[in-house]
Design a protein around this motif. Structure first.
Motif, PDB file in Angstrom:
ATOM      1  N   GLY A 404       0.806  -1.210   0.000  1.00 23.27           N
ATOM      2  CA  GLY A 404       0.000   0.000   0.000  1.00 23.27           C
ATOM      3  C   GLY A 404       0.838   1.258   0.000  1.00 23.27           C
ATOM      4  N   TRP A 405       2.128   1.146  -0.325  1.00 24.60           N
ATOM      5  CA  TRP A 405       3.047   2.292  -0.356  1.00 24.60           C
ATOM      6  C   TRP A 405       2.679   3.172  -1.542  1.00 24.60           C
ATOM      7  CZ3 TRP A 405       9.041   1.666  -1.287  1.00 24.60           C
ATOM      8  CH2 TRP A 405       9.661   2.910  -1.121  1.00 24.60           C
ATOM      9  N   GLN A 406       2.339   4.434  -1.269  1.00 23.40           N
ATOM     10  CA  GLN A 406       1.871   5.322  -2.327  1.00 23.40           C
ATOM     11  C   GLN A 406       2.917   5.493  -3.427  1.00 23.40           C
ATOM     12  OE1 GLN A 406       0.897   9.280  -1.055  1.00 23.40           O
ATOM     13  NE2 GLN A 406      -0.067   9.846  -2.982  1.00 23.40           N
ATOM     14  N   TYR A 407       4.163   5.698  -3.016  1.00 29.26           N
ATOM     15  CA  TYR A 407       5.229   5.914  -3.999  1.00 29.26           C
ATOM     16  C   TYR A 407       5.930   4.606  -4.369  1.00 29.26           C
ATOM     17  CZ  TYR A 407       4.796  10.950  -3.927  1.00 29.26           C
ATOM     18  OH  TYR A 407       4.323  12.234  -4.077  1.00 29.26           O
ATOM     19  N   GLY A 408       5.287   3.488  -4.066  1.00 29.02           N
ATOM     20  CA  GLY A 408       5.832   2.209  -4.492  1.00 29.02           C
ATOM     21  C   GLY A 408       5.841   2.052  -6.000  1.00 29.02           C
ATOM     22  N   LEU A 440      22.614   6.365  -4.205  1.00 31.50           N
ATOM     23  CA  LEU A 440      22.747   6.823  -2.821  1.00 31.50           C
ATOM     24  C   LEU A 440      23.277   8.254  -2.781  1.00 31.50           C
ATOM     25  CD1 LEU A 440      22.732   6.322   0.233  1.00 31.50           C
ATOM     26  CD2 LEU A 440      25.027   5.320  -0.002  1.00 31.50           C
ATOM     27  N   TYR A 441      24.300   8.515  -3.596  1.00 30.80           N
ATOM     28  CA  TYR A 441      24.822   9.885  -3.654  1.00 30.80           C
ATOM     29  C   TYR A 441      23.737  10.854  -4.126  1.00 30.80           C
ATOM     30  CZ  TYR A 441      29.406   7.579  -3.469  1.00 30.80           C
ATOM     31  OH  TYR A 441      30.492   6.820  -3.118  1.00 30.80           O
ATOM     32  N   ALA A 442      22.930  10.419  -5.124  1.00 30.13           N
ATOM     33  CA  ALA A 442      21.858  11.276  -5.631  1.00 30.13           C
ATOM     34  C   ALA A 442      20.823  11.556  -4.548  1.00 30.13           C
ATOM     35  CB  ALA A 442      21.193  10.618  -6.838  1.00 30.13           C
ATOM     36  N   THR A 443      20.534  10.570  -3.704  1.00 27.96           N
ATOM     37  CA  THR A 443      19.575  10.766  -2.612  1.00 27.96           C
ATOM     38  C   THR A 443      20.085  11.809  -1.619  1.00 27.96           C
ATOM     39  OG1 THR A 443      18.860   8.461  -2.838  1.00 27.96           O
ATOM     40  CG2 THR A 443      18.299   9.587  -0.791  1.00 27.96           C
ATOM     41  N   ALA A 491      22.826  12.276 -12.221  1.00 26.59           N
ATOM     42  CA  ALA A 491      22.148  13.238 -13.091  1.00 26.59           C
ATOM     43  C   ALA A 491      20.657  12.947 -13.195  1.00 26.59           C
ATOM     44  CB  ALA A 491      22.793  13.225 -14.473  1.00 26.59           C
ATOM     45  N   ILE A 492      20.308  11.678 -13.346  1.00 28.10           N
ATOM     46  CA  ILE A 492      18.899  11.325 -13.571  1.00 28.10           C
ATOM     47  C   ILE A 492      18.101  11.343 -12.263  1.00 28.10           C
ATOM     48  CG2 ILE A 492      17.341   9.497 -14.338  1.00 28.10           C
ATOM     49  CD1 ILE A 492      19.497   8.656 -16.319  1.00 28.10           C
ATOM     50  N   ASN A 493      18.623  10.701 -11.228  1.00 26.54           N
ATOM     51  CA  ASN A 493      17.842  10.552  -9.991  1.00 26.54           C
ATOM     52  C   ASN A 493      17.649  11.859  -9.249  1.00 26.54           C
ATOM     53  OD1 ASN A 493      17.569   7.862 -10.478  1.00 26.54           O
ATOM     54  ND2 ASN A 493      19.139   7.190  -9.052  1.00 26.54           N
ATOM     55  N   VAL A 494      18.617  12.769  -9.315  1.00 31.11           N
ATOM     56  CA  VAL A 494      18.424  14.079  -8.679  1.00 31.11           C
ATOM     57  C   VAL A 494      17.241  14.801  -9.313  1.00 31.11           C
ATOM     58  CG1 VAL A 494      19.415  16.385  -8.414  1.00 31.11           C
ATOM     59  CG2 VAL A 494      20.776  14.369  -7.858  1.00 31.11           C
ATOM     60  N   LEU A 509       8.333  15.534   2.116  1.00 26.67           N
ATOM     61  CA  LEU A 509       7.985  14.140   2.379  1.00 26.67           C
ATOM     62  C   LEU A 509       7.756  13.329   1.102  1.00 26.67           C
ATOM     63  CD1 LEU A 509       5.711  14.463   5.541  1.00 26.67           C
ATOM     64  CD2 LEU A 509       8.111  13.750   5.392  1.00 26.67           C
ATOM     65  N   PRO A 510       6.956  13.807   0.133  1.00 30.15           N
ATOM     66  CA  PRO A 510       6.838  13.042  -1.120  1.00 30.15           C
ATOM     67  C   PRO A 510       8.170  12.888  -1.851  1.00 30.15           C
ATOM     68  CG  PRO A 510       5.055  14.617  -0.929  1.00 30.15           C
ATOM     69  CD  PRO A 510       6.020  14.939   0.167  1.00 30.15           C
ATOM     70  N   SER A 511       8.982  13.937  -1.812  1.00 31.25           N
ATOM     71  CA  SER A 511      10.277  13.843  -2.487  1.00 31.25           C
ATOM     72  C   SER A 511      11.169  12.812  -1.812  1.00 31.25           C
ATOM     73  CB  SER A 511      10.960  15.214  -2.504  1.00 31.25           C
ATOM     74  OG  SER A 511      10.229  16.133  -3.268  1.00 31.25           O
ATOM     75  N   ILE A 512      11.158  12.781  -0.467  1.00 29.09           N
ATOM     76  CA  ILE A 512      11.950  11.785   0.250  1.00 29.09           C
ATOM     77  C   ILE A 512      11.410  10.384  -0.039  1.00 29.09           C
ATOM     78  CG2 ILE A 512      12.547  10.940   2.550  1.00 29.09           C
ATOM     79  CD1 ILE A 512      12.549  13.855   3.492  1.00 29.09           C
ATOM     80  N   ASP A 513      10.086  10.271  -0.082  1.00 29.94           N
ATOM     81  CA  ASP A 513       9.462   8.999  -0.411  1.00 29.94           C
ATOM     82  C   ASP A 513       9.910   8.509  -1.789  1.00 29.94           C
ATOM     83  OD1 ASP A 513       7.970   7.198   0.925  1.00 29.94           O
ATOM     84  OD2 ASP A 513       6.016   7.976   0.299  1.00 29.94           O
ATOM     85  N   ALA A 514       9.896   9.422  -2.751  1.00 30.57           N
ATOM     86  CA  ALA A 514      10.303   9.062  -4.111  1.00 30.57           C
ATOM     87  C   ALA A 514      11.780   8.701  -4.164  1.00 30.57           C
ATOM     88  CB  ALA A 514       9.998  10.215  -5.060  1.00 30.57           C
ATOM     89  N   ALA A 515      12.610   9.449  -3.411  1.00 38.81           N
ATOM     90  CA  ALA A 515      14.048   9.159  -3.391  1.00 38.81           C
ATOM     91  C   ALA A 515      14.325   7.782  -2.807  1.00 38.81           C
ATOM     92  CB  ALA A 515      14.786  10.233  -2.594  1.00 38.81           C
ATOM     93  N   LEU A 516      13.604   7.426  -1.757  1.00 35.51           N
ATOM     94  CA  LEU A 516      13.794   6.099  -1.158  1.00 35.51           C
ATOM     95  C   LEU A 516      13.340   4.991  -2.105  1.00 35.51           C
ATOM     96  CD1 LEU A 516      12.650   6.794   2.518  1.00 35.51           C
ATOM     97  CD2 LEU A 516      14.986   6.494   1.667  1.00 35.51           C
ATOM     98  N   ALA A 517      12.249   5.262  -2.830  1.00 36.07           N
ATOM     99  CA  ALA A 517      11.791   4.274  -3.816  1.00 36.07           C
ATOM    100  C   ALA A 517      12.836   4.089  -4.911  1.00 36.07           C
ATOM    101  CB  ALA A 517      10.459   4.716  -4.423  1.00 36.07           C
ATOM    102  N   GLY A 518      13.447   5.197  -5.338  1.00 37.14           N
ATOM    103  CA  GLY A 518      14.505   5.105  -6.343  1.00 37.14           C
ATOM    104  C   GLY A 518      15.744   4.422  -5.828  1.00 37.14           C
TER     105      GLY A 518
END
Length: 715
Positions: A404-408, A440-443, A491-494, A509-518
């Motif tokens: 049920g993870w929204q950004y899954g 990880l560096y991009a996160t 370049a891409i993940n940032v 929060l959504p950006s952190i969620d998306a970064a963790l998913a990536g």
């Protein structure tokens, strides 16, 4: 440990900086246009620019067009499937996994830039479907698919225009240099074959310098294999060699025959030095005359293409009279030199026409090009790669659905993309690990932008200025293979994690969620590829050797001609791939060393088949030849399974060759046609005996056969 030292030691060159600045400018231009058009996901416009970035304008254009074609097909499939399957998530997941796996399978069989279109058609469908599900209450699937195509189109146009107009770097110049290097290396290898240092050892084994010649030919083979793929991009630029893809690929097909010729010449030169060391200066003189003849100005003349120089013909006649005990080996060397010079002439004629801008190949050169490139394809590896992508998508979607993870949805996207992009590698795990470090560096960089930089950004110009340092540095890393796995994900993940929108509001929060998913998304394909697709160099080499001997079995039953040359081309291409593998097994190293030499064995067996098919050949000799060919077929079958020199049929082969040689000596019909067939038969027997006794482990039978080969050289 985390590649900090290579990053700190990296110093971008002027070419790197120009490439990075051009790419950044194209990316920001695409982002600005996407903002002005109020597209749904402007980040994909700039992200696509980084994905297709390449220093060469032709490669940018071809990659961009294939990406657009693949994106259009993938988006169309998503539009068709999603409305019907969105309410059955498990079935939908299964269909998406099958579609992506199928597209990836086709992509891995096509060893040209066209493969990019098939791969994009697979994972674009997954990405559009994921975005549609995520935004189901806001946008329709058609709007999302259309937006995706528009975003990609904007990125392609911006990248192609910037790459072609601002300090363009054309791939034609690089291909020109590499072709000239291949021609120069071929001449160097030819000289090495006849060099005085290339003397055989007392035990009759191949000298170290001869092994160096084979290694040099293998290196040339690897370079020309790369050129075949690069030639496709010539149709997409305006520089040197524009539009010369087909003629250049035909030239490379013809060039591959030279490698087989040179291996055969090396074998005969070494044998002649064993027969009589006094032949060494005579052979060197022959080599000098051949080189002088090949350096003559090229004139497109059908007669010259098939005619052996008269002065070389006379030189061989004189040598045969002075060294009658080496007559058969000399005749075989003469035939190999004639074929080599013909192939060199064909290559130089095509290359001269290419440089003059002419695409038509002279009629006297039998074309080897086929509708689809006659190169090695590994269906087994393609199936395993497709299965890895299939499993990755099933796991990624299952985690998204049941958690049920929204950004899954981003985790599922990353699983599909990463599984597709790097599955062509034999062992993609090391590069995927580097990719994860880059992610990880991009996160970390994304967090810095979100909390410390972007809150003060109010205009597009400010956004460009704050993104420039990180993006330009990351893009500078892309052209350098050891650092590509760091620069590209940064370049891409940032850009993706920042999720830049036209009316941008910072949402940590959504950006952190998306970064963790990536960050966690690529872990799924890492595990799937490790257990399903990854192969050690030894395993890959075994597969290539198995397919090499299977093709040898087919080749020895063919008649010599264009079809046979196409078979040889595929074998040479496979050998080029084989010699890129860093194997640990000594048996595999031995097998890899001899596969190029053994290709000459197939040619000699084909010549024996031609002798057997001649009406003047006695029935007993015809039967013996057929039995010998079947014995070699059995030997190749055993080799394909054992991946090492086989002793099972070795004694049998030696005895059959000795018997056939005796039958040839008793063939006393005086007809001139028969005399020619007798000589061809003697040459093939001589070549096969030498190949068996020189490149097999020492046995008593091998030693006796070796002496017979050296002493029985008279027709």
């Amino acid at each position: 440990m985390l590649l900090i030292k290579p990053l700190l030691a990296f110093r971008p060159s002027k070419v790197d900086l120009i490439f990075a600045c051009k790419t950044f400018f194209a990316g920001m231009l695409a982002l600005y246009i996407a903002f002005r058009l109020d597209l749904l996901y402007p980040m994909w416009a700039i992200g696509t620019v980084f994905i297709i970035a390449n220093p060469y304008s032709g490669m940018v254009s071809s990659k961009a067009l294939y990406r657009l074609a693949g994106t259009f097909v993938g988006a169309a499939v998503a539009v068709i499937l999603t409305p019907h399957l969105i309410n059955t998530p498990l079935l939908f997941t299964l269909v998406l996994a099958i579609w992506t796996g199928f597209c990836l399978y086709i992509s891995m069989l096509d060893r040209t830039p066209r493969s990019y279109a098939f791969m994009l058609a697979g994972y674009t469908c997954v990405m559009v479907a994921c975005n549609a599900i995520f935004s189901i209450n806001t946008y329709s699937i058609f709007d999302l698919a259309l937006g995706r195509v528009l975003e990609i189109s904007i990125a392609i146009i911006c990248t192609a225009v910037v790459s072609a107009t601002i300090f363009p770097l054309h791939i034609g110049d690089a291909i020109q240099q590499r072709v000239q290097k291949a021609l120069s290396d071929t001449e160097h290898a030819f000289r090495q074959i006849f060099a005085d240092s290339n003397l055989t050892t007392e035990d009759g084994k191949s000298p170290q310098s001869n092994q160096n010649v084979v290694q040099l030919l293998s290196a040339i083979n690897r370079d020309t294999n790369d050129l075949h793929g690069l030639a496709v991009h010539l149709n997409y630029e305006k520089g040197r060699l524009k539009g010369m893809t087909k003629p250049l690929q035909e030239m490379l097909h013809q060039f591959s025959l030279q490698l087989i010729n040179m291996v055969a010449i090396s074998e005969r030169v070494n044998q002649l030095r064993q027969i009589d060391p006094h032949l060494s200066p005579e052979l060197q003189s022959l080599a000098d005359q051949c080189i002088a003849e090949l350096k003559q100005p090229i004139e497109i003349d059908q007669l010259r293409a098939f005619q052996f120089p008269q002065h070389l013909e006379m030189a061989f006649q004189q040598l045969s009279q002075r060294y009658p005990h080496a007559r058969t080996a000399l005749a075989s060397l003469q035939m190999d030199l004639r074929h080599f010079m013909q192939n060199v002439y064909n290559v130089k004629v095509i290359w001269q026409l290419i440089q003059a801008g002419q695409r038509k190949i002279p009629e006297f050169i039998a074309p080897m090009s086929t509708r689809y490139p006659s190169l090695h394809r590994d269906h087994g590896v393609a199936v395993r790669g497709a299965m890895a992508a299939f499993v990755s998508i099933l796991i990624g979607f299952s985690i998204w659905i049941y958690s049920g993870w929204q950004y899954g949805y981003m985790l599922a996207q990353m699983a599909a993309v990463v599984a597709c992009i790097l599955t062509a590698l034999d062992d993609p795990i090391p590069l995927l690990k580097i990719f994860l470090r880059g992610t990880l560096y991009a996160t970390i960089i994304t967090f810095i932008y979100l909390f410390f930089i972007l809150p003060d950004v109010k205009t597009f110009l400010q956004l460009a200025l704050v993104l420039a340092p990180v993006i330009i540095y990351a893009v500078c890393l892309i052209p350098h293979p050891p650092l590509t796995g760091i620069g590209l994900p940064i370049a891409i993940n940032v850009i993706m994690a920042l999720n830049l929108q036209n009316h941008y509001q910072i949402s940590p929060l959504p950006s952190i969620d998306a970064a963790l998913a990536g960050l966690f998304g690529p872990i799924i394909p890492v595990l799937a590829l490790y257990f399903i697709r990854a192969m050690s160099p030894d395993m890959t080499a075994k597969r290539l050797i198995h397919q090499h001997y299977q093709e040898m079995r087919s080749a020895i039953h063919l008649r010599f001609g264009t079809t046979y040359k196409i078979y040889l081309r595929r074998m040479v291409d496979r050998i080029g791939l084989l010699n890129t593998k860093m194997v640990a097994s000594s048996e595999l190293k031995y097998a890899m060393q001899d596969v190029l030499i053994e290709s000459c064995v197939a040619i000699d067996l084909t010549r024996l088949s031609e002798v057997a098919a001649h009406p003047d050949t006695p029935a007993l000799i015809q039967a013996d030849i057929q039995q010998l060919i079947q014995a070699f077929d059995d030997e190749f079958s055993a080799q394909s399974k054992m991946y090492s020199p086989s002793h099972y049929h070795y004694q049998r082969l030696i005895e059959m060759l000795a018997n056939l040689q005796q039958q040839n000596l008793q063939w006393q019909q005086p007809a001139s046609v028969t005399a020619g067939q007798k000589q061809r038969l003697a040459m093939s027997i001589n070549n096969l005996q030498y190949a068996l006794t020189t490149h097999q482990p020492e046995t008593p039978s091998a030693t006796q056969a070796s002496q017979a080969t050296l002493q029985g050289g008279v027709v």
